[in-house]
Design an enzyme around this catalytic site. Structure first.
Site, PDB file in Angstrom:
ATOM      1  N   CYS A   2       2.452  10.419  44.633  1.00 13.76           N
ATOM      2  CA  CYS A   2       2.208  10.108  46.042  1.00 13.76           C
ATOM      3  C   CYS A   2       1.276  11.147  46.656  1.00 13.76           C
ATOM      4  O   CYS A   2       1.159  12.252  46.166  1.00 13.76           O
ATOM      5  CB  CYS A   2       3.518  10.123  46.804  1.00 13.76           C
ATOM      6  SG  CYS A   2       4.754   9.041  46.060  1.00 13.76           S
ATOM      7  N   ARG A  27      -5.300   9.913  43.213  1.00 14.54           N
ATOM      8  CA  ARG A  27      -3.977  10.156  42.647  1.00 14.54           C
ATOM      9  C   ARG A  27      -3.284   8.848  42.261  1.00 14.54           C
ATOM     10  O   ARG A  27      -2.267   8.868  41.577  1.00 14.54           O
ATOM     11  CB  ARG A  27      -3.096  10.898  43.668  1.00 14.54           C
ATOM     12  CG  ARG A  27      -3.613  12.274  44.020  1.00 14.54           C
ATOM     13  CD  ARG A  27      -2.957  12.813  45.274  1.00 14.54           C
ATOM     14  NE  ARG A  27      -1.575  13.202  45.083  1.00 14.54           N
ATOM     15  CZ  ARG A  27      -1.184  14.398  44.682  1.00 14.54           C
ATOM     16  NH1 ARG A  27      -2.069  15.327  44.417  1.00 14.54           N
ATOM     17  NH2 ARG A  27       0.094  14.680  44.556  1.00 14.54           N
ATOM     18  N   TRP A  75       2.959   6.003  45.142  1.00 13.14           N
ATOM     19  CA  TRP A  75       2.844   5.555  43.751  1.00 13.14           C
ATOM     20  C   TRP A  75       4.279   5.360  43.290  1.00 13.14           C
ATOM     21  O   TRP A  75       5.018   6.333  43.087  1.00 13.14           O
ATOM     22  CB  TRP A  75       2.132   6.612  42.921  1.00 13.14           C
ATOM     23  CG  TRP A  75       1.513   6.086  41.681  1.00 13.14           C
ATOM     24  CD1 TRP A  75       0.382   5.330  41.588  1.00 13.14           C
ATOM     25  CD2 TRP A  75       1.960   6.274  40.350  1.00 13.14           C
ATOM     26  NE1 TRP A  75       0.108   5.050  40.276  1.00 13.14           N
ATOM     27  CE2 TRP A  75       1.055   5.617  39.494  1.00 13.14           C
ATOM     28  CE3 TRP A  75       3.044   6.948  39.777  1.00 13.14           C
ATOM     29  CZ2 TRP A  75       1.201   5.593  38.118  1.00 13.14           C
ATOM     30  CZ3 TRP A  75       3.179   6.928  38.401  1.00 13.14           C
ATOM     31  CH2 TRP A  75       2.266   6.256  37.588  1.00 13.14           C
ATOM     32  N   ASN A 101       6.965  13.126  48.798  1.00 14.43           N
ATOM     33  CA  ASN A 101       6.506  13.029  47.413  1.00 14.43           C
ATOM     34  C   ASN A 101       7.574  13.718  46.578  1.00 14.43           C
ATOM     35  O   ASN A 101       7.994  14.818  46.913  1.00 14.43           O
ATOM     36  CB  ASN A 101       5.151  13.741  47.292  1.00 14.43           C
ATOM     37  CG  ASN A 101       4.665  13.848  45.858  1.00 14.43           C
ATOM     38  OD1 ASN A 101       5.145  13.133  44.980  1.00 14.43           O
ATOM     39  ND2 ASN A 101       3.726  14.731  45.624  1.00 14.43           N
ATOM     40  N   GLY A 102       8.065  13.077  45.514  1.00 13.56           N
ATOM     41  CA  GLY A 102       9.072  13.709  44.670  1.00 13.56           C
ATOM     42  C   GLY A 102      10.281  12.814  44.468  1.00 13.56           C
ATOM     43  O   GLY A 102      10.233  11.615  44.768  1.00 13.56           O
ATOM     44  N   GLU A 491      -2.732  11.765  16.210  1.00  9.99           N
ATOM     45  CA  GLU A 491      -3.155  11.932  17.606  1.00  9.99           C
ATOM     46  C   GLU A 491      -4.264  12.990  17.719  1.00  9.99           C
ATOM     47  O   GLU A 491      -5.230  12.808  18.467  1.00  9.99           O
ATOM     48  CB  GLU A 491      -1.938  12.304  18.462  1.00  9.99           C
ATOM     49  CG  GLU A 491      -2.227  12.608  19.920  1.00  9.99           C
ATOM     50  CD  GLU A 491      -2.812  11.437  20.700  1.00  9.99           C
ATOM     51  OE1 GLU A 491      -2.868  10.303  20.183  1.00  9.99           O
ATOM     52  OE2 GLU A 491      -3.249  11.662  21.843  1.00  9.99           O
ATOM     53  N   LYS A 495      -7.921  12.148  19.268  1.00 11.40           N
ATOM     54  CA  LYS A 495      -8.485  12.883  20.405  1.00 11.40           C
ATOM     55  C   LYS A 495      -9.870  13.447  20.040  1.00 11.40           C
ATOM     56  O   LYS A 495     -10.798  13.399  20.833  1.00 11.40           O
ATOM     57  CB  LYS A 495      -7.568  14.037  20.816  1.00 11.40           C
ATOM     58  CG  LYS A 495      -6.361  13.627  21.616  1.00 11.40           C
ATOM     59  CD  LYS A 495      -6.709  13.246  23.018  1.00 11.40           C
ATOM     60  CE  LYS A 495      -5.872  12.156  23.621  1.00 11.40           C
ATOM     61  NZ  LYS A 495      -5.666  10.893  23.009  1.00 11.40           N
ATOM     62  N   GLU A 498     -12.452  10.438  19.808  1.00 12.34           N
ATOM     63  CA  GLU A 498     -12.796   9.730  21.045  1.00 12.34           C
ATOM     64  C   GLU A 498     -13.538  10.628  22.034  1.00 12.34           C
ATOM     65  O   GLU A 498     -14.321  10.149  22.843  1.00 12.34           O
ATOM     66  CB  GLU A 498     -11.584   9.051  21.694  1.00 12.34           C
ATOM     67  CG  GLU A 498     -10.595   9.946  22.369  1.00 12.34           C
ATOM     68  CD  GLU A 498      -9.472   9.173  23.051  1.00 12.34           C
ATOM     69  OE1 GLU A 498      -9.709   8.088  23.585  1.00 12.34           O
ATOM     70  OE2 GLU A 498      -8.328   9.676  23.047  1.00 12.34           O
ATOM     71  N   HIS A 514      -3.930  11.396  -3.167  1.00 10.84           N
ATOM     72  CA  HIS A 514      -4.075  10.001  -3.593  1.00 10.84           C
ATOM     73  C   HIS A 514      -5.454   9.438  -3.241  1.00 10.84           C
ATOM     74  O   HIS A 514      -5.632   8.224  -3.217  1.00 10.84           O
ATOM     75  CB  HIS A 514      -2.953   9.141  -2.990  1.00 10.84           C
ATOM     76  CG  HIS A 514      -1.599   9.591  -3.435  1.00 10.84           C
ATOM     77  ND1 HIS A 514      -1.102   9.338  -4.691  1.00 10.84           N
ATOM     78  CD2 HIS A 514      -0.659  10.334  -2.806  1.00 10.84           C
ATOM     79  CE1 HIS A 514       0.095   9.891  -4.810  1.00 10.84           C
ATOM     80  NE2 HIS A 514       0.381  10.496  -3.680  1.00 10.84           N
ATOM     81  N   LYS A 610     -10.241   3.005  30.158  1.00 10.65           N
ATOM     82  CA  LYS A 610      -8.909   3.596  30.303  1.00 10.65           C
ATOM     83  C   LYS A 610      -7.837   2.598  29.910  1.00 10.65           C
ATOM     84  O   LYS A 610      -6.874   2.931  29.250  1.00 10.65           O
ATOM     85  CB  LYS A 610      -8.710   4.065  31.757  1.00 10.65           C
ATOM     86  CG  LYS A 610      -7.339   4.700  32.033  1.00 10.65           C
ATOM     87  CD  LYS A 610      -7.186   5.990  31.284  1.00 10.65           C
ATOM     88  CE  LYS A 610      -5.790   6.573  31.356  1.00 10.65           C
ATOM     89  NZ  LYS A 610      -5.534   7.557  30.284  1.00 10.65           N
TER      90      LYS A 610
HETATM   91  O1  M6R Z   1      -2.144   2.107  28.417  1.00  5.61           O
HETATM   92  P1  M6R Z   1      -1.730   2.127  26.969  1.00  5.61           P
HETATM   93  O2  M6R Z   1      -0.801   3.262  26.650  1.00  5.61           O
HETATM   94  O3  M6R Z   1      -1.195   0.824  26.495  1.00  5.61           O
HETATM   95  O4  M6R Z   1      -3.079   2.412  26.186  1.00  5.61           O
HETATM   96  C1  M6R Z   1      -3.105   2.410  24.796  1.00  5.61           C
HETATM   97  C2  M6R Z   1      -4.412   2.937  24.280  1.00  5.61           C
HETATM   98  O5  M6R Z   1      -5.487   2.152  24.721  1.00  5.61           O
HETATM   99  C3  M6R Z   1      -4.665   4.396  24.692  1.00  5.61           C
HETATM  100  O6  M6R Z   1      -3.602   5.216  24.335  1.00  5.61           O
HETATM  101  C4  M6R Z   1      -5.946   4.927  24.043  1.00  5.61           C
HETATM  102  O7  M6R Z   1      -5.763   5.020  22.673  1.00  5.61           O
HETATM  103  C5  M6R Z   1      -6.355   6.265  24.655  1.00  5.61           C
HETATM  104  N1  M6R Z   1      -7.748   6.253  24.968  1.00  5.61           N
HETATM  105  C6  M6R Z   1      -6.117   7.425  23.766  1.00  5.61           C
HETATM  106  O8  M6R Z   1      -6.530   8.617  24.339  1.00  5.61           O
END
Ligand code: M6R
Length: 615
Positions: A2, A27, A75, A101-102, A491, A495, A498, A514, A610
């Site tokens: 919020c 936010r 939010w 907020n909280g 992960e 990261k 991407e 393998h 996103k």
């Molecule tokens: O909103 P979601 O968690 O469903 O999104 C899943 C993926 O699209 C998301 O985690 C994507 O892999 C990110 N860009 C990773 O950093």
């Protein structure tokens, strides 16, 4: 998260508040509202949706003369996005308006006490309980300041609040505990806000309010007091030199970095009100049966969270779990045969097309579907049989960071919660993990996570920066891990690719021989997760195998482990699998620093969105 703004000054207050809310839009929010005084009464205007909806309503109001007002963007965390849940909330006697907020953890108890005294509630929010508590205490306290303080002392949880009273139409009151609140000192005007951009066009003189502080301000005066005993506190205002964009990022270079550094807070928020001495409290699951088998379905980073969570759900709760990528699950002849099978879909946005389609398919097959989402009221949260929220706050950077941390925390809490509900004969008696003293230890460790991470993030950042300079010319990277560190390796690799567009592969360390090990040479470095757990000796052997092929190795490891590598990165020790909460930010920071050093667009990597709402 919020957003709050309060204003007492010489300008028309409602436009100042609306402009402030616009500057807090980043936010994220799903409803908004404002309050101002008029002819001895408080006017409250609220609307669901975007600020334009609120503006439309305010256009019908005589706002011009008000020089004191407050506003809020909500939010949703508790209670759906709706006008009745939007802030400001008003006391039953219509004298006090409050924005918040909280999370007030003991709001149910407060509501019960107040209901017995005749208070009536019109929303599902904890905020309405607090504003009525202040009104109730006002009956016995000499003034509003004391009533405000007395009520806040009764509250458990986290808050940043701003309050107006119809009898003091030119004064704002505010206070904070574990939620941000900043006080702005202007010429003949004062502000409070969740973040500096809200009032940056008017003043650069700010006071960062501390936990347990109350402020009372009019246009020409202000005082900051200790909540505990109302003794005055002297704070010298600081001058903010940031531009508007930097201010929205809280002074960080990128939203991603800000979000990485928010993780201690995300952990603290996620744990708030969720633990007893020996168990996790997840009332959202109370009405659901304990799953006989879990099918975890997600995409990208959320899928990695699921892979990590499986270890805990199987080890702690003894629930068999399989984890599948949503785009595969949705087209596969998946067998959901048993009545007690449960599908757990994980999604930060709650809108990912493949995850949503997987959910729909599972529901069509008659399965119970639990959604673990960050965005309240998102499609997945609405269409699932039940929803759990991660409460990480809006994640703006395309690369998911704090969302994964919050998902892992919720998965840990779910495993703990279900571990107590399984019949005793289903629990592996060879595991001592759930003797009462072990549960207490586990809970104490969970509670220690926010402070531990907070203390070590700056040093982790320094290490990440140093390593990025050394490895920035690599074109390829392996990330290796075993057990619960394998999902972290995936992960870490995701990261890196991407953000910095460097080819990276996450592998289960035991798989290297393998095939993949054929790629290793002096130019193909490996990032190994070699934490202090039962599989450390195995990971160490895999590292030696890489080194035998002249591969360079960075090892993310713990103090006291015998390991010779090119770069040894020591992070704080925690028993597995909780050590993941320290390893994850290190991986994120390394990728962040690599990308930033290489001049990539950290918050908006090429080709990515996103939320992937198309197939
Ligand atoms: O909103 P979601 O968690 O469903 O999104 C899943 C993926 O699209 C998301 O985690 C994507 O892999 C990110 N860009 C990773 O950093």
């Amino acid at each position: 998260m919020c957003g709050i703004i309060g204003y007492a000054g010489h300008r028309p207050a409602v436009p100042v508040v609306m402009e402030g809310l616009r500057r807090l839009e980043y936010r994220g929010y799903d409803s908004a509202g404002a309050a101002f005084a008029r002819q001895g009464a408080l006017r409250i205007v609220r609307a669901k949706g975007k600020l334009a909806a609120l503006e439309e309503k305010l256009a019908q109001e005589p706002v011009a003369t008000a020089t004191c007002a407050m506003g809020h963007t909500r939010w949703a965390t508790h209670g759906i996005p709706a006008e009745r849940n939007a802030h400001p909330h008003c006391s039953n006697d219509a004298a006090i308006a409050l924005v918040h907020n909280g999370i007030i953890e003991n709001y149910q108890e407060i509501k019960k006490e107040l209901a017995e005294k005749g208070h009536v509630f019109h929303s599902e929010t904890d905020t309405e309980a607090l504003v009525n508590l202040i009104a109730e205490r006002r009956k016995s306290e000499k003034d509003l300041l004391r009533a405000f303080a007395v009520a806040l002392r009764e509250v458990r949880g986290a808050y940043a609040v701003c309050l107006m009273h119809c009898e003091e139409p030119e004064t704002i009151y505010a206070a904070r505990l574990s939620c941000p609140l900043i006080f702005g000192v202007g010429a003949g005007e004062h502000f409070v806000a969740s973040d500096i951009p809200a009032f940056l066009p008017y003043t650069r003189q700010v006071i960062f309010l501390e936990d347990g502080e109350i402020v009372r301000a009019t246009a020409t005066s202000y005082e900051i007091l200790r909540l505990e005993d109302l003794r005055p506190i002297i704070h010298e205002p600081q001058t903010i030199l940031w531009d508007m964009q930097a201010a929205q990022k809280g002074g960080y270079r990128h939203f991603m970095l800000k979000e990485i550094f928010e993780q201690p807070r995300v952990l603290a928020d996620g744990l708030a009100g969720r633990l007893t001495a020996e168990n996790a409290l997840l009332p959202e699951l109370d009405a659901l049966p304990v799953p006989g088998k879990l099918h975890i379905v997600a995409c990208g980073t959320s899928w990695h969270s699921g892979l990590w969570g499986r270890h805990l759900l199987e080890h702690w709760a003894r629930i068999p779990a399989q984890v599948e990528i949503a785009s595969e699950f949705r087209y596969r002849e998946s067998l959901l045969l048993n009545r007690d099978d449960m599908v757990l879909v994980i999604s930060q946005s709650g809108e990912t097309a493949d995850t949503l389609a997987a959910l729909r398919r599972a529901r069509k097959q008659g399965a119970m579907v639990l959604g673990l989402c960050n965005v309240v009221g998102s499609s997945i949260a609405r269409e699932a049989s039940a929803a759990l929220y991660t409460q990480a706050g809006p994640e703006i950077s395309v690369a998911s960071t704090k969302a994964m941390c919050s998902q892992m925390l919720m998965l840990a809490l779910m495993a703990l919660y279900w571990s107590e509900r399984k019949p005793a004969d289903n629990i592996d008696q060879t595991s001592a993990a759930f003797a009462p003293e072990q549960r207490r230890l586990l809970i104490a460790l969970l509670e220690s996570l926010p402070a531990l991470l907070d203390a070590h993030l700056p040093e982790m950042h320094e290490n990440a920066r140093g390593l990025s300079r050394k490895y920035a010319d690599a074109n390829n990277f392996f990330y290796l891990g075993r057990g619960h560190c394998f999902p972290l390796a995936l992960e870490g690799a995701l990261k890196l690719k991407e953000l910095s567009y460097i080819h990276a592969e996450g592998y289960a360390a035991g798989e290297m021989k393998h095939g993949p090990i054929a790629l290793i040479d002096t130019l193909f470095p490996t990032f190994a997760l070699a934490l202090d757990d039962a599989l450390f000796p195995k990971v160490k052997s895999n590292i030696v195998e890489v080194q035998a092929r002249q591969g360079k190795v960075i090892a993310l490891t713990n103090e006291g482990l015998d390991l010779t590598v090119d770069d040894r990165w020591v992070i704080p020790s925690l028993p597995a699998p909780l050590s993941a909460f320290m390893a994850l930010p290190a991986l994120q920071l390394f990728s962040y620093e690599m990308a930033d050093y290489l001049g990539k667009d950290v918050d908006q990597p090429r080709n990515l969105a996103k939320s992937v709402t198309v197939e």
